[in-house]
Design a protein around this motif. Structure first.
Motif, PDB file in Angstrom:
ATOM      1  N   GLY A  96     -25.784 -33.863  20.182  1.00  0.00           N
ATOM      2  CA  GLY A  96     -25.374 -33.138  21.389  1.00  0.00           C
ATOM      3  C   GLY A  96     -24.384 -33.918  22.234  1.00  0.00           C
ATOM      4  N   VAL A  97     -24.611 -35.236  22.355  1.00  0.00           N
ATOM      5  CA  VAL A  97     -23.686 -36.080  23.132  1.00  0.00           C
ATOM      6  C   VAL A  97     -22.294 -36.026  22.494  1.00  0.00           C
ATOM      7  CG1 VAL A  97     -23.112 -38.476  23.756  1.00  0.00           C
ATOM      8  CG2 VAL A  97     -25.438 -37.638  24.073  1.00  0.00           C
ATOM      9  N   TYR A  98     -22.269 -36.150  21.169  1.00  0.00           N
ATOM     10  CA  TYR A  98     -20.980 -36.091  20.444  1.00  0.00           C
ATOM     11  C   TYR A  98     -20.317 -34.737  20.691  1.00  0.00           C
ATOM     12  CZ  TYR A  98     -17.640 -36.954  16.709  1.00  0.00           C
ATOM     13  OH  TYR A  98     -16.466 -37.141  16.002  1.00  0.00           O
ATOM     14  N   ASP A  99     -21.151 -33.679  20.695  1.00  0.00           N
ATOM     15  CA  ASP A  99     -20.643 -32.333  20.932  1.00  0.00           C
ATOM     16  C   ASP A  99     -20.113 -32.179  22.360  1.00  0.00           C
ATOM     17  OD1 ASP A  99     -20.055 -29.723  20.250  1.00  0.00           O
ATOM     18  OD2 ASP A  99     -22.022 -28.959  20.839  1.00  0.00           O
ATOM     19  N   ASP A 100     -20.821 -32.799  23.319  1.00  0.00           N
ATOM     20  CA  ASP A 100     -20.356 -32.734  24.715  1.00  0.00           C
ATOM     21  C   ASP A 100     -19.006 -33.423  24.879  1.00  0.00           C
ATOM     22  OD1 ASP A 100     -22.394 -31.288  25.973  1.00  0.00           O
ATOM     23  OD2 ASP A 100     -23.679 -33.049  26.152  1.00  0.00           O
ATOM     24  N   ILE A 101     -18.803 -34.517  24.113  1.00  0.00           N
ATOM     25  CA  ILE A 101     -17.568 -35.297  24.253  1.00  0.00           C
ATOM     26  C   ILE A 101     -16.434 -34.669  23.436  1.00  0.00           C
ATOM     27  CG2 ILE A 101     -16.490 -37.560  23.836  1.00  0.00           C
ATOM     28  CD1 ILE A 101     -19.356 -38.758  24.198  1.00  0.00           C
ATOM     29  N   ARG A 102     -16.750 -34.343  22.171  1.00  0.00           N
ATOM     30  CA  ARG A 102     -15.698 -33.905  21.251  1.00  0.00           C
ATOM     31  C   ARG A 102     -15.656 -32.393  21.007  1.00  0.00           C
ATOM     32  NH1 ARG A 102     -13.444 -37.834  17.720  1.00  0.00           N
ATOM     33  NH2 ARG A 102     -12.721 -39.452  19.131  1.00  0.00           N
ATOM     34  N   SER A 103     -16.683 -31.651  21.388  1.00  0.00           N
ATOM     35  CA  SER A 103     -16.812 -30.219  21.136  1.00  0.00           C
ATOM     36  C   SER A 103     -16.709 -29.899  19.638  1.00  0.00           C
ATOM     37  CB  SER A 103     -15.743 -29.437  21.918  1.00  0.00           C
ATOM     38  OG  SER A 103     -16.043 -28.076  21.879  1.00  0.00           O
ATOM     39  N   LEU A 104     -17.865 -29.993  18.974  1.00  0.00           N
ATOM     40  CA  LEU A 104     -17.920 -29.760  17.526  1.00  0.00           C
ATOM     41  C   LEU A 104     -17.817 -28.284  17.186  1.00  0.00           C
ATOM     42  CD1 LEU A 104     -20.972 -32.093  16.808  1.00  0.00           C
ATOM     43  CD2 LEU A 104     -18.659 -32.485  15.996  1.00  0.00           C
ATOM     44  N   LYS A 105     -17.309 -27.980  15.992  1.00  0.00           N
ATOM     45  CA  LYS A 105     -17.316 -26.605  15.478  1.00  0.00           C
ATOM     46  C   LYS A 105     -18.759 -26.247  15.122  1.00  0.00           C
ATOM     47  CE  LYS A 105     -12.786 -25.524  14.764  1.00  0.00           C
ATOM     48  NZ  LYS A 105     -12.181 -24.326  15.292  1.00  0.00           N
TER      49      LYS A 105
END
Lengths: 325, 95
Positions: free
Chosen positions: A85-94
Motif C-alpha cells: 500500500g505504501v508503494y501504491d501511495d507513492i507510485r500509484s500501482l496499476k
C-alpha cells in the motif's frame, strides 16, 4: 485475561497515532483535496501508517503474551499488505500489479501453516478441502484487500464499515469460546474505531491505499486463522457485491482514476447524484443514489445500514454452520 | 406497483445473494465434490467421473456468477439507472 486489555492499547495507539500523523503530514504538505466539500479542503494522506502501527504493535504484545504463531502470521500479513500500500501511495500501482504483489501477503499464513483446511459451512459441517484450501488462502488476501480498497470512497466509510464487519467475527469467536481470536478481533475493531474518530465526516485524515490494503488483509487473515471464512464472506457481501459489480461493469480491475465514466457525479450544492450514462460503472454508491441526490453523510449512513444487515446475516450463517442436513 | 427505495432493493439483493451463496456452496461441496466412482473402477471410469465433476462444478460456478449479473441488471432496470437524461452541464464531476 491480559489479552482483553490489549485492544484498549490498540484503540489508543490508533487514535493518538492518527492524530499525530494527521498533523505531521499536514506540516509536510502531504495532503489531497477532499472534492466532496465546499472549498475542497486539503486532507492529510496516508493514514495507513497509524493503522498498521496500531494493529502490529497490539498484535506483537499479544504474541509476547501468548507465543501464538497465528498472531505472528497475522502481524506479518498486515506488514506486507501495508508495504504494498505504501508503494501504491507513492507510485500509484496499476490494478493487476497491485493484486499480484498482494499475493505475497498470503505467504505468512501459508508458510507458518496457521490455517486449518476444514472450513465450516452451513448445513454441511466441516468441509475437507485439503488440496484446494491453500489456493483459496493465496487468493483470499488480495480479494479482501481490494474489496476494502474499492469502498474507500467517502469520509468515514472504510473505517466504520470495517468496525461493523468485525462484529459477526467477534460474536462467532465469543460463542465458540476462542478467547485468542476474541482478543484479535477486538484489536482490529478498536483500531478501526480509533481511526474512525479522525476519518469520520469531515475527515481529518484519509487512510490511503496503505491503510485500506492493510485493513483488508487483516480482515481476510483473521477470517482464515479464526476459521470463520464463510461468516466473513457473508459479512463482506456489500463490499464483495460492489467489487463484483464494478469489475463486471468495467471489464477488469482498474483504479478509481482510470475509470473513463464516473459512476457518481457531484452537484454544485455538494450533494451526490448517480450517473445516468448507460456505460458508467454500476457501483454500490451509484445504486444507493438512484433514488435522487444525497449528501456524502447520507450515502455513508446507507452503506452502514447495508453492512449492519450483512453482519446480521453473517451471524445467522455462523449459527447455521452448527446445523447439518 | 410501487418501486421500493434503492436501500430496500439492495437489502433484498443482499438477501438473495446470501441465499444463493449458501445454496451454491452446499451444491458444490456437498453434492458435486463427493461424487466418486465405485471402488476398483477402471482408469477410464475414474477419469470420466473426474471430468463429470469438473463440468458440474464449472456449470454451478457459472450459474452462481450469472445470478449476480441478473441481480445487478434487475436493479438497473427497476430503478431506471440508465434511462434518465444526464444532469445539467453545470454539475461538477467527481474527480
Amino acid at each position: 485475561m491480559i489479552e482483553l486489555f490489549i485492544p484498549i492499547i490498540a484503540l489508543l495507539l490508533s487514535y493518538l497515532g492518527s492524530k499525530y500523523l494527521a498533523s505531521a503530514l499536514a506540516k509536510r504538505g502531504l495532503t489531497v483535496p477532499d472534492m466532496h466539500k465546499p472549498g475542497t479542503p486539503q486532507v492529510p494522506r496516508p493514514g495507513g501508517p497509524a493503522i498498521a502501527f496500531a494493529i502490529v504493535v497490539a498484535l506483537d504484545i499479544l504474541y509476547v503474551v501468548t507465543g501464538s504463531e497465528e498472531v505472528l502470521a497475522l502481524s506479518l500479513t498486515v506488514i506486507i499488505a501495508f508495504a504494498v500500500g505504501v508503494y501504491d501511495d507513492i507510485r500509484s500501482l496499476k490494478g493487476p500489479v497491485k493484486v499480484a504483489l498482494l499475493f505475497t501477503a498470503s505467504l505468512p499464513i501459508l508458510l507458518l501453516h496457521t490455517y486449518v483446511p476444514l472450513p465450516p459451512f452451513p448445513f454441511a459441517g466441516h468441509l475437507r478441502i485439503t488440496t484446494i484450501y491453500p489456493i483459496l488462502v493465496f487468493l483470499a488476501i488480495p480479494v479482501t484487500s481490494n474489496a476494502f480498497n474499492m469502498i474507500d470512497i467517502y469520509n468515514g466509510l472504510i473505517s466504520g464499515f470495517s468496525a461493523i464487519a468485525t462484529l459477526p467475527l467477534f460474536v462467532s469467536f465469543l460463542i465458540r469460546g476462542d478467547m485468542l481470536m476474541v482478543s484479535i478481533s477486538l484489536i482490529f475493531m478498536m483500531t478501526m474505531l480509533g481511526f474512525y474518530l479522525l476519518h469520520r465526516n469531515p475527515s481529518k485524515l484519509f487512510p490511503g491505499d496503505s491503510g485500506s490494503l492493510a485493513i483488508g488483509a487483516a480482515y481476510g487473515a483473521i477470517a482464515i486463522i479464526g476459521k470463520v471464512e464463510i461468516v466473513a464472506v457473508v459479512a463482506l457481501l456489500p463490499a464483495i457485491l460492489n467489487a463484483f459489480f464494478v469489475i463486471s461493469s468495467v471489464g477488469g480491475i482498474i483504479e478509481h482514476k482510470e475509470m473513463k465514466k464516473r459512476p457518481v457525479r457531484l452537484n454544485s450544492d455538494f450533494t451526490l447524484v448517480a450517473s445516468r450514462e448507460s456505460d458508467a460503472p454500476v457501483t454500490l454508491a451509484r445504486m444507493l443514489l438512484s433514488d435522487g441526490n444525497l449528501s456524502e453523510k447520507e450515502v455513508v449512513y446507507r452503506f452502514f445500514v447495508l453492512e449492519a444487515f450483512a453482519s446480521l446475516l453473517a451471524i445467522i450463517t455462523f449459527l447455521l454452520t452448527e446445523v447439518r442436513l | 406497483m410501487k418501486v421500493p427505495s434503492a436501500l430496500v432493493l439492495l437489502l433484498m439483493i443482499m438477501t438473495a445473494s446470501w441465499i444463493i451463496l449458501i445454496a451454491m456452496t452446499y451444491l458444490i461441496f456437498q453434492v458435486i465434490v463427493p461424487i466418486s466412482p465405485p471402488i476398483h473402477s477402471p482408469y477410464s471410469v475414474v477419469l470420466a467421473y473426474a471430468f463429470l465433476k469438473l463440468i458440474l462444478a464449472v456449470a454451478s460456478f457459472g450459474f452462481w456468477l450469472y445470478s449476480y449479473f441478473l441481480l445487478r441488471d434487475m436493479f438497473v432496470k427497476v430503478k431506471g439507472l440508465n434511462r434518465s437524461p444526464t444532469p445539467s452541464s453545470s454539475d461538477r464531476t467527481e474527480p
